[in-house]
Design an enzyme around this catalytic site. Sequence first.
Site, mmCIF file in Angstrom:
data_model
loop_
_atom_site.group_PDB
_atom_site.id
_atom_site.type_symbol
_atom_site.label_atom_id
_atom_site.label_comp_id
_atom_site.label_asym_id
_atom_site.label_seq_id
_atom_site.Cartn_x
_atom_site.Cartn_y
_atom_site.Cartn_z
ATOM 1 N N CYS A 151 -7.000 -83.718 2.108
ATOM 2 C CA CYS A 151 -7.401 -82.620 1.216
ATOM 3 C C CYS A 151 -6.572 -82.659 -0.066
ATOM 4 O O CYS A 151 -7.108 -82.513 -1.168
ATOM 5 C CB CYS A 151 -7.201 -81.261 1.889
ATOM 6 S SG CYS A 151 -8.190 -81.002 3.373
ATOM 7 N N CYS B 280 -3.348 -80.410 5.078
ATOM 8 C CA CYS B 280 -4.270 -81.544 5.209
ATOM 9 C C CYS B 280 -3.996 -82.596 4.126
ATOM 10 O O CYS B 280 -4.274 -82.361 2.956
ATOM 11 C CB CYS B 280 -5.700 -81.010 5.133
ATOM 12 S SG CYS B 280 -6.975 -82.257 4.945
#
Length: 119
Positions: free
Chosen positions: A37, A34
């Site tokens: 993230c 991600c």
Amino acid sequence: MAGNNTLTFTDSTFDSEVINSDVPVLVDFWAEWCGPCRMMTPTVDAIANDYAGRVKVGKLNVDENNGTAMRFQVRGIPMLLLFKGGKVVEQRVGAMGKAEVQKMIDQHVSAATEERPAR
């Protein structure tokens, strides 16, 4: 990937480290693949340093710990959950700046740090 004050939470440690914590706990639900993230990592690490001793800050990899992710209905990442007294008191989804994370935490920790006996 975590900073010096950033903890790593797992399915097996979640209840003892987060739910049963005496201090508020900020959990960053994330995954290696991600991009947003990964962008949050420096922010989460800075928050962990700034709030050391007042708030536990840690990360939980949703791919490796899907039991906890399912338990808290994590459908989008990055997701930040702030726990206090074993309950979720704040929730944010998506990448955000340090100021927004601080605002999220300060609503719940500033009162605790101000409760000192008068002299």
